[in-house]
Design a protein around this motif. Structure first.
Motif, PDB file in Angstrom:
ATOM      1  N   SER A  72       0.787  -1.041  -0.088  1.00 24.68           N
ATOM      2  CA  SER A  72      -0.001   0.032  -0.107  1.00 24.68           C
ATOM      3  C   SER A  72       0.950   1.335  -0.056  1.00 24.68           C
ATOM      4  O   SER A  72       0.361   2.377   0.013  1.00 24.68           O
ATOM      5  N   THR A  73       2.141   1.328   0.112  1.00 27.41           N
ATOM      6  CA  THR A  73       3.107   2.359   0.061  1.00 27.41           C
ATOM      7  C   THR A  73       3.696   2.582  -1.204  1.00 27.41           C
ATOM      8  O   THR A  73       4.291   1.575  -1.835  1.00 27.41           O
ATOM      9  N   GLN A  74       3.553   3.553  -1.643  1.00 27.25           N
ATOM     10  CA  GLN A  74       3.877   4.062  -3.057  1.00 27.25           C
ATOM     11  C   GLN A  74       5.089   5.172  -3.058  1.00 27.25           C
ATOM     12  O   GLN A  74       4.838   6.065  -2.262  1.00 27.25           O
ATOM     13  N   VAL A  75       6.055   5.182  -4.081  1.00 27.02           N
ATOM     14  CA  VAL A  75       6.760   6.623  -4.215  1.00 27.02           C
ATOM     15  C   VAL A  75       6.038   7.400  -4.939  1.00 27.02           C
ATOM     16  O   VAL A  75       5.376   7.428  -5.836  1.00 27.02           O
ATOM     17  N   ASN A  76       5.965   8.823  -4.146  1.00 27.47           N
ATOM     18  CA  ASN A  76       5.534   9.717  -4.796  1.00 27.47           C
ATOM     19  C   ASN A  76       6.185  10.517  -5.713  1.00 27.47           C
ATOM     20  O   ASN A  76       7.131  11.412  -5.404  1.00 27.47           O
ATOM     21  N   ALA A  77       6.185  10.120  -6.933  1.00 27.60           N
ATOM     22  CA  ALA A  77       7.209  10.336  -7.994  1.00 27.60           C
ATOM     23  C   ALA A  77       7.205  11.743  -8.313  1.00 27.60           C
ATOM     24  O   ALA A  77       8.338  12.453  -8.280  1.00 27.60           O
ATOM     25  N   ALA A  78       6.068  12.774  -8.203  1.00 27.02           N
ATOM     26  CA  ALA A  78       6.026  13.966  -8.644  1.00 27.02           C
ATOM     27  C   ALA A  78       6.761  14.926  -7.535  1.00 27.02           C
ATOM     28  O   ALA A  78       7.559  15.663  -7.763  1.00 27.02           O
ATOM     29  N   VAL A  79       6.499  14.383  -6.189  1.00 31.17           N
ATOM     30  CA  VAL A  79       7.210  15.005  -5.188  1.00 31.17           C
ATOM     31  C   VAL A  79       8.565  14.796  -5.116  1.00 31.17           C
ATOM     32  O   VAL A  79       9.577  15.710  -4.987  1.00 31.17           O
ATOM     33  N   TYR A  83      11.664  17.672  -5.333  1.00 29.82           N
ATOM     34  CA  TYR A  83      12.792  17.894  -4.451  1.00 29.82           C
ATOM     35  C   TYR A  83      14.242  17.805  -5.310  1.00 29.82           C
ATOM     36  O   TYR A  83      14.914  18.404  -4.849  1.00 29.82           O
ATOM     37  N   MET A  84      14.195  16.714  -6.258  1.00 28.25           N
ATOM     38  CA  MET A  84      15.561  16.604  -6.779  1.00 28.25           C
ATOM     39  C   MET A  84      15.771  18.042  -7.594  1.00 28.25           C
ATOM     40  O   MET A  84      17.055  18.297  -7.499  1.00 28.25           O
ATOM     41  N   GLU A  85      14.831  18.602  -8.217  1.00 25.79           N
ATOM     42  CA  GLU A  85      14.978  19.941  -8.985  1.00 25.79           C
ATOM     43  C   GLU A  85      15.571  20.904  -7.970  1.00 25.79           C
ATOM     44  O   GLU A  85      16.394  21.662  -8.074  1.00 25.79           O
ATOM     45  N   MET A 101      18.695  11.665  -1.505  1.00 27.37           N
ATOM     46  CA  MET A 101      18.298  12.807  -0.360  1.00 27.37           C
ATOM     47  C   MET A 101      16.853  12.956  -0.510  1.00 27.37           C
ATOM     48  O   MET A 101      16.005  13.171   0.445  1.00 27.37           O
ATOM     49  N   ALA A 102      16.286  13.072  -1.693  1.00 27.10           N
ATOM     50  CA  ALA A 102      14.840  13.327  -2.064  1.00 27.10           C
ATOM     51  C   ALA A 102      13.978  12.296  -1.207  1.00 27.10           C
ATOM     52  O   ALA A 102      12.797  12.791  -0.752  1.00 27.10           O
ATOM     53  N   VAL A 103      14.044  11.125  -1.647  1.00 30.24           N
ATOM     54  CA  VAL A 103      13.168  10.074  -0.943  1.00 30.24           C
ATOM     55  C   VAL A 103      12.971  10.213   0.554  1.00 30.24           C
ATOM     56  O   VAL A 103      12.320   9.440   1.286  1.00 30.24           O
ATOM     57  N   PRO A 106       9.960  14.764   3.647  1.00 32.05           N
ATOM     58  CA  PRO A 106       8.404  14.644   4.067  1.00 32.05           C
ATOM     59  C   PRO A 106       7.538  14.368   2.619  1.00 32.05           C
ATOM     60  O   PRO A 106       8.074  15.093   1.674  1.00 32.05           O
ATOM     61  N   ASP A 107       6.467  13.600   2.545  1.00 27.43           N
ATOM     62  CA  ASP A 107       5.650  13.045   1.582  1.00 27.43           C
ATOM     63  C   ASP A 107       6.236  12.506   0.404  1.00 27.43           C
ATOM     64  O   ASP A 107       5.901  12.389  -0.723  1.00 27.43           O
ATOM     65  N   ALA A 108       7.607  12.021   0.436  1.00 29.15           N
ATOM     66  CA  ALA A 108       8.223  11.531  -0.731  1.00 29.15           C
ATOM     67  C   ALA A 108       7.436  10.184  -0.810  1.00 29.15           C
ATOM     68  O   ALA A 108       7.320   9.496  -1.956  1.00 29.15           O
TER      69      ALA A 108
END
Length: 281
Positions: A72-79, A83-85, A101-103, A106-108
């Motif tokens: 049920s846990t997914q990577v929030n790709a857009a977030v 963060y990377m940008e 670092m991005a993952v 918060p909310d990653a």
């Protein structure tokens, strides 16, 4: 009372483990560790545990282990990309380092809330009931050990009471002789009739007939209450208070070292009973 119960539930996509631990406590102190997706059912499970265990410091844990590939846990790709940008604007590192670092931001990760399936919840309640049966069996076994200990100590107090009764005439004679010796040391002539009257009055103050009868009745009442089917921990506590009161009165009236020694032994046995009664519902 102390106890431990455990049940393991294997579902198609997950394994659920339920553990219930109990330590001695006068009141019910229930601590629950439940995953967030089951929080809406927490109150119902708490009520089930409270109704069964009634008292104790209780730790309830519901642990979920996902056994299927789905999660049920997914990577929030857009977030993560955002963060990377932002990180790339302030640090010219490799994409892999920026992603690490991005993952962590918060909310990653996002967790999709799962609705509790009623069949799954029914299986969980059945598993909880199994764990509670185990902990109740554990408590019953401990209760049988305590019952045997109570009976042994009550019988010991009864034996000591029999010894008190046996030496009571000897005690009275000793008190009488001590008073006569005190009068003789005064080297004064006394009226024998008056002396006997005063002696009877004085000795009546040390009479323990009523205390012996009441103590014996309290011991019998304790045993009959212990054998009853009711939840009687508090009642047994009240009876031990009465037993202690009679023992203390016998000790204060005894005025005779051998009897006082027996009273000390009775108090010792009674204190051990009181300590163990804290574990009885």
């Amino acid at each position: 009372m102390t106890g431990f119960g455990k049940a393991v539930l294997q579902l198609p996509t997950k394994k659920i483990t339920i553990e219930v631990k109990s330590l001695n406590s006068k009141n019910l102190d229930l601590n629950a560790r439940i995953p967030s997706q089951y929080r809406e059912k927490e109150l119902a499970m708490r009520n089930t545990i409270a109704k069964t265990l009634q008292r104790g410091k209780v730790d309830f844990g519901l642990y979920v282990e996902v056994t299927a590939e789905e999660t049920s846990t997914q990577v929030n790709a857009a977030v993560v990309k955002n963060y990377m940008e932002q990180l790339r604007a302030i640090h010219s590192g490799a994409d892999m380092e920026l992603m690490k670092m991005a993952v962590k931001m918060p909310d990653a990760l996002k967790v999709e809330r799962e609705e509790i399936d009623e069949k799954e919840y029914k299986a969980i309640t059945d598993a909880l009931a199994t764990a509670l049966v185990e902990i109740e069996k554990y408590r019953e076994d401990e209760g049988k050990v305590l019952e045997e200990d109570f009976i042994k100590r009550i019988e010991k107090i009864a034996e000591l009471l029999e010894k008190v009764i046996a030496i009571d005439p000897e005690r009275i004679d000793a008190v009488r002789e001590r008073l006569r010796k005190g009068i003789a040391d005064l080297k004064e002539a006394v009226d024998e009739n008056r002396f006997e009257q005063e002696l009877v009055y004085y000795i009546e103050k040390f009479d323990i007939t009523e205390e012996k009868v009441r103590l014996n009745n309290h011991l019998e009442y304790f045993t009959s209450t212990l054998n009853s089917d009711d939840s009687n921990g508090k009642k047994l506590g009240f009876i031990t208070q009465e037993i202690g009161r009679e023992i203390n009165t016998i000790g204060s009236k005894s005025n005779y070292a051998p009897m006082q020694q027996l009273v000390v032994q009775m108090k010792d046995e009674l204190e051990k009973i009181k300590e163990q009664l804290l574990n009885v519902l």
